[in-house]
Design a protein around this motif. Structure first.
Motif, PDB file in Angstrom:
ATOM      1  N   ARG A 207       9.723  -0.171  10.955  1.00  0.00           N
ATOM      2  CA  ARG A 207      10.279  -0.284   9.597  1.00  0.00           C
ATOM      3  C   ARG A 207      10.108   1.002   8.789  1.00  0.00           C
ATOM      4  N   ASP A 208       9.679   2.041   9.471  1.00  0.00           N
ATOM      5  CA  ASP A 208       9.533   3.362   8.863  1.00  0.00           C
ATOM      6  C   ASP A 208       8.663   3.324   7.617  1.00  0.00           C
ATOM      7  N   ILE A 209       7.582   2.533   7.690  1.00  0.00           N
ATOM      8  CA  ILE A 209       6.599   2.521   6.605  1.00  0.00           C
ATOM      9  C   ILE A 209       5.803   3.819   6.691  1.00  0.00           C
ATOM     10  N   SER A 210       5.781   4.570   5.618  1.00  0.00           N
ATOM     11  CA  SER A 210       5.205   5.922   5.662  1.00  0.00           C
ATOM     12  C   SER A 210       3.684   5.938   5.568  1.00  0.00           C
ATOM     13  N   LEU A 211       3.068   4.791   5.318  1.00  0.00           N
ATOM     14  CA  LEU A 211       1.611   4.702   5.220  1.00  0.00           C
ATOM     15  C   LEU A 211       0.961   5.127   6.539  1.00  0.00           C
ATOM     16  N   PRO A 212       0.116   6.158   6.560  1.00  0.00           N
ATOM     17  CA  PRO A 212      -0.571   6.552   7.800  1.00  0.00           C
ATOM     18  C   PRO A 212      -1.567   5.471   8.228  1.00  0.00           C
TER      19      PRO A 212
ATOM     20  N   LEU B 178       0.826  -1.208   0.000  1.00  0.00           N
ATOM     21  CA  LEU B 178       0.000   0.000   0.000  1.00  0.00           C
ATOM     22  C   LEU B 178       0.864   1.263   0.000  1.00  0.00           C
ATOM     23  N   GLU B 179       1.958   1.210   0.728  1.00  0.00           N
ATOM     24  CA  GLU B 179       2.891   2.339   0.728  1.00  0.00           C
ATOM     25  C   GLU B 179       3.445   2.550  -0.681  1.00  0.00           C
ATOM     26  N   ARG B 180       3.834   1.468  -1.323  1.00  0.00           N
ATOM     27  CA  ARG B 180       4.398   1.559  -2.675  1.00  0.00           C
ATOM     28  C   ARG B 180       3.389   2.139  -3.665  1.00  0.00           C
ATOM     29  N   LEU B 181       2.122   1.768  -3.502  1.00  0.00           N
ATOM     30  CA  LEU B 181       1.089   2.213  -4.432  1.00  0.00           C
ATOM     31  C   LEU B 181       0.656   3.659  -4.191  1.00  0.00           C
ATOM     32  N   GLY B 182       0.942   4.178  -3.015  1.00  0.00           N
ATOM     33  CA  GLY B 182       0.531   5.543  -2.701  1.00  0.00           C
ATOM     34  C   GLY B 182      -0.850   5.650  -2.091  1.00  0.00           C
TER      35      GLY B 182
END
Length: 467
Positions: A277-282, A222-226
């Protein structure tokens, strides 16, 4: 509380795996350890009296939900998925409904949203896309008829999503779409289509313990997809889904509603994983503690403003509070004289026909001499109805197009007459303007009758207790 739960789950109560007293300490330790690690990260935050945990930021729809400024319109009551965790049968094709009120014409619902200045609308079901033309008509009516901005979002399992429907929803003004990917095997194809069409795309799923590994990978995708947001909500138990939850061996936690222990711990573990893991997905955790306390508050407040008397108050939780003192006629007369001498607005108090009682707004608290009178505190809730039941005081509300509704004021709690210590305890909740001071709720005088009124006065902060 346990007797109420036993009654609701009478046929299966003894087969349910309840959280036992000797297991509570370990469960609390596990949750506390997860929260300590989460809150050690500067990207983690609390909202809404620490009942909603989130990372980075949350969607506008979730913010409006917590503020009580939204309405959930159930477009239909049928679904094309069969999720084990679904709390209802989803077999009623019914008309669009919110707060038990049927709105069988889009313009009527738009006029309701306009009249109460509702800032957000979530379209739910069932599966809204099963009645796509109906959904689109209500969306367009909101955008056309309401004279203030309304943020709109749609809940869907995604099974019926296609480019044509997405384009029509976008043209109709939909601001956000929320996919329950767990209902469709965590497939991403339709979500990826939405990313190029709808302004904001969210994934909203229950925190399913067995799927934790799948969701960890999902967060990376989901993070990769935006994708804009991931909402995790706690599985709650109802008489409809209880057998499915029993079959999975879940541990049940008692409370105002029955919840699944492992679901909450899974949500927290996923948030911890994303932060480490610093995943930026809120991500936000929509706990039952949040939903139970906040989601009905807004509707109560909206209606309470229309039916409360001038000498009654609306509490932070949306209930109508009535304070009444009773005493000898001369003592009540003394109270009235004090108020008159101070030039108090007469609408802020009301004298009984026998002149032995006076009801008053909490902002007059500091002017009342309680030494010679007794105090009673009562709470009502304002409920919107289709018609008059004639069991409660009511007020008719006219919408456009000839539709009318009714607001009833239903008594929900009345204390016994309070003694002097309890009166002092209740007074400690209020400031000089009669407003609630939430940091006074631990006052030792707030026990007995006063302890029972706290749910009507204030939000209980934090996640739900385990017991």
């Amino acid at each position: 509380m346990d007797s109420h739960i036993r009654k609701a789950y009478a046929n299966v109560y003894d087969t349910m795996k309840w959280l036992l007293p000797d297991e509570i300490e370990e469960a609390v330790f596990t949750r506390t350890s997860l929260l300590d690690r989460i809150m050690g990260n500067p990207q983690a935050h609390w909202a809404h009296s620490r009942t909603k945990l989130y990372t980075r930021h949350i969607s506008q729809g979730c913010t409006l939900c917590g503020q009580g400024r939204w309405s959930c319109l159930f477009i239909n009551g049928t679904c094309n998925a069969r999720c084990f965790y679904c709390p209802t049968a989803q077999d009623d094709p019914g008309q669009p409904m919110t707060n038990t009120i049927v709105f069988d014409h889009p313009d009527n619902y738009a006029d309701y949203v306009s009249r109460y200045h509702i800032k957000g609308v979530g379209f739910s079901g069932g599966e809204p896309l099963l009645t796509f033309d109906r959904l689109l008509a209500y969306l367009k009516a909101l955008k056309k008829r309401v004279d203030h901005p309304v943020y709109t979002w749609l809940y869907t399992n995604g099974i019926l999503v296609n480019r044509e429907k997405l384009a029509a929803l976008c043209d109709g003004g939909l601001d956000e779409i929320r996919f329950d990917l767990s209902a469709n095997g965590y497939r991403l194809e339709t979500l990826e289509q939405a990313l190029h069409v709808i302004p904001r795309v969210t994934v909203e799923i229950p925190a399913i313990p067995e799927d934790i590994s799948t969701v960890k990978q999902l967060m990376i995708d989901l993070e990769r997809l935006g994708v804009n947001h991931l909402n995790l909500h706690q599985i709650r138990c109802t008489p409809h889904n209880v057998n499915h939850l029993i079959d999975r061996g879940y541990t049940f936690v008692r409370g105002p509603g029955v919840t699944v222990l492992e679901s909450e711990l899974t949500a927290l573990a996923l948030i911890q994983y994303a932060l480490e893991r610093d995943i930026s997905l809120p991500i936000n955790y929509c706990s039952f503690a949040f939903r139970h306390q906040f989601q009905g508050m807004g509707a109560r407040k909206r209606c309470a403003k229309e039916i409360r008397a001038g000498h009654e108050d609306i509490t932070p939780t949306g209930y109508i509070r009535r304070l009444t003192v009773i005493g000898a006629e001369n003592h009540i007369a003394d109270v009235c004289k004090t108020l008159a001498d101070r030039g108090v607005d007469a609408s802020l108090y009301s004298i009984s026909a026998k002149k032995d009682a006076i009801s008053f707004s909490a902002e007059l608290w500091h002017l009342i001499d309680f030494s010679k009178v007794r105090l009673k505190v009562g709470y009502s809730q304002a409920v919107l109805r289709e018609g008059v039941s004639y069991r409660h005081p009511f007020k008719k509300v006219a919408l456009d197009r000839g539709k009318s509704l009714v607001i009833e004021k239903q008594m929900v709690h009345s204390t016994d007459w309070l003694d002097s210590e309890a009166v002092q305890g209740f007074g400690s909740l209020l400031d000089i303007r009669g407003k609630l001071q939430t940091d006074s709720t631990q006052d030792p005088r707030l026990r007995g009758p006063c302890k029972n009124i706290l749910p009507f006065e204030t939000i209980t902060p934090g996640l739900a207790r385990y017991y």
